[in-house]
Design an enzyme around this catalytic site. Structure first.
Site, PDB file in Angstrom:
ATOM      1  N   GLY A 157       0.822  -1.201   0.000  1.00  0.00           N
ATOM      2  CA  GLY A 157       0.000   0.000   0.000  1.00  0.00           C
ATOM      3  C   GLY A 157       0.858   1.255   0.000  1.00  0.00           C
ATOM      4  O   GLY A 157       2.042   1.223  -0.336  1.00  0.00           O
ATOM      5  N   SER A 214       5.613  -5.818   0.992  1.00  0.00           N
ATOM      6  CA  SER A 214       5.867  -4.387   0.875  1.00  0.00           C
ATOM      7  C   SER A 214       5.621  -3.685   2.220  1.00  0.00           C
ATOM      8  O   SER A 214       6.259  -4.011   3.218  1.00  0.00           O
ATOM      9  CB  SER A 214       5.001  -3.812  -0.247  1.00  0.00           C
ATOM     10  OG  SER A 214       5.318  -2.476  -0.515  1.00  0.00           O
ATOM     11  N   MET A 215       4.683  -2.727   2.266  1.00  0.00           N
ATOM     12  CA  MET A 215       4.392  -2.031   3.520  1.00  0.00           C
ATOM     13  C   MET A 215       3.830  -2.975   4.576  1.00  0.00           C
ATOM     14  O   MET A 215       3.940  -2.718   5.769  1.00  0.00           O
ATOM     15  CB  MET A 215       3.412  -0.887   3.263  1.00  0.00           C
ATOM     16  CG  MET A 215       4.035   0.377   2.748  1.00  0.00           C
ATOM     17  SD  MET A 215       5.159   1.174   3.937  1.00  0.00           S
ATOM     18  CE  MET A 215       6.757   0.714   3.260  1.00  0.00           C
ATOM     19  N   HIS A 238      10.692  -4.754  -0.320  1.00  0.00           N
ATOM     20  CA  HIS A 238      11.333  -4.136  -1.477  1.00  0.00           C
ATOM     21  C   HIS A 238      11.347  -2.627  -1.273  1.00  0.00           C
ATOM     22  O   HIS A 238      10.766  -2.102  -0.320  1.00  0.00           O
ATOM     23  CB  HIS A 238      10.637  -4.527  -2.788  1.00  0.00           C
ATOM     24  CG  HIS A 238       9.208  -4.057  -2.888  1.00  0.00           C
ATOM     25  ND1 HIS A 238       8.392  -4.372  -3.947  1.00  0.00           N
ATOM     26  CD2 HIS A 238       8.436  -3.300  -2.060  1.00  0.00           C
ATOM     27  CE1 HIS A 238       7.208  -3.833  -3.771  1.00  0.00           C
ATOM     28  NE2 HIS A 238       7.212  -3.181  -2.639  1.00  0.00           N
ATOM     29  N   ASP A 257      12.638  -7.262  -5.279  1.00  0.00           N
ATOM     30  CA  ASP A 257      11.648  -7.953  -4.451  1.00  0.00           C
ATOM     31  C   ASP A 257      12.304  -9.142  -3.757  1.00  0.00           C
ATOM     32  O   ASP A 257      12.838 -10.047  -4.414  1.00  0.00           O
ATOM     33  CB  ASP A 257      10.478  -8.447  -5.299  1.00  0.00           C
ATOM     34  CG  ASP A 257       9.657  -7.304  -5.867  1.00  0.00           C
ATOM     35  OD1 ASP A 257       9.908  -6.154  -5.481  1.00  0.00           O
ATOM     36  OD2 ASP A 257       8.767  -7.576  -6.697  1.00  0.00           O
TER      37      ASP A 257
END
Length: 236
Positions: free
Chosen positions: A72, A101-102, A126, A176
């Site tokens: 997000g 991610s977040m 990432h 990633d």
């Protein structure tokens, strides 16, 4: 019971009869919060509001954040991270699926020693991603500096929670990086892998779980307590 959104009976303090409430509202009363969608401003505002409200209601009870999030907005993730670290109660984080991610930043932002990833989940970290579409090429350079500042800030947050150096995190988020729960534990993102035992042993533990006395319920962590009556009154 009403059909549609799952509802459960809940006895509001000082009320004589229980009432039907949304199941998530009931779980919020037990300090169980959920991040099961991409992080945006709406879900971030909801979680921050719950953290503040539940802390003001009782700052002695720890809070549990269940995470199944594919990422997000970066600023939303950093804001939630700061609030989790800012409230007096400990915030335990549990990854029950994806923490990408977040989502991985929020996962690692939980209380040290109380960050858990379940065995079949996945974790990915990432670097932040940005895009620019506009007529003025000069604005790209100004916003590019701000983007680099945010990326370095994200790296510093990971260094605080994992114990790795800036150079290690900089290298790891360049592409990633997908991890199993055990790899995430080795990397310092989580502290334990939930239910980290053979399935047969876990089934035996559930088989011989002691029966509770009437009126008592199980809590997170294996403890139990006496429950107030949540039955709907039949006196109308």
């Amino acid at each position: 019971m009403p059909v549609g959104i799952p509802k459960v009976p809940f006895l509001i303090p000082k009320d004589e009869a229980a009432t039907w409430v949304d199941i998530y509202n009931r779980l919020h009363r037990e300090r169980c919060l959920f991040l099961c969608q991409p992080l945006d401003f709406e879900i971030t505002n909801n979680l921050v509001g719950l953290l503040v409200f539940l802390t003001r209601e009782d700052m002695t009870r720890n809070q549990f954040l269940f995470i199944h999030c594919r990422g997000g907005w970066v600023l939303c993730g950093m804001g939630l991270f700061d609030m989790m670290r800012g409230v007096p109660p400990y915030v335990f984080t549990l990854s029950i699926g994806l923490a990408y991610s977040m989502g991985s930043l929020v996962l690692t932002g939980g209380e040290k020693g109380e960050r858990i990833a379940f065995p079949h989940g996945r974790v990915m970290m990432h670097q932040p991603i940005s895009s620019y579409i506009g007529p003025e090429i000069g604005e790209v350079y100004g916003e590019g500096d701000e983007f680099l500042t945010i990326r370095n800030h994200v790296i510093h947050l990971y260094t605080q929670t994992t114990g790795h150096t800036f150079a290690v995190i900089y290298r790891d988020i360049h592409r990633d990086g997908f991890m199993s729960p055990k790899e995430a534990k080795d990397h310092g993102i989580v502290d334990a892998v939930g239910l980290d035992m053979p399935l047969g042993k876990w089934q035996k533990m559930r088989l011989f779980r002691p029966a509770l006395p009437p009126g008592y319920v199980w809590e997170l962590g294996g403890s139990w307590r006496k429950e107030e009556s949540d039955e709907i009154s039949s006196d109308h």
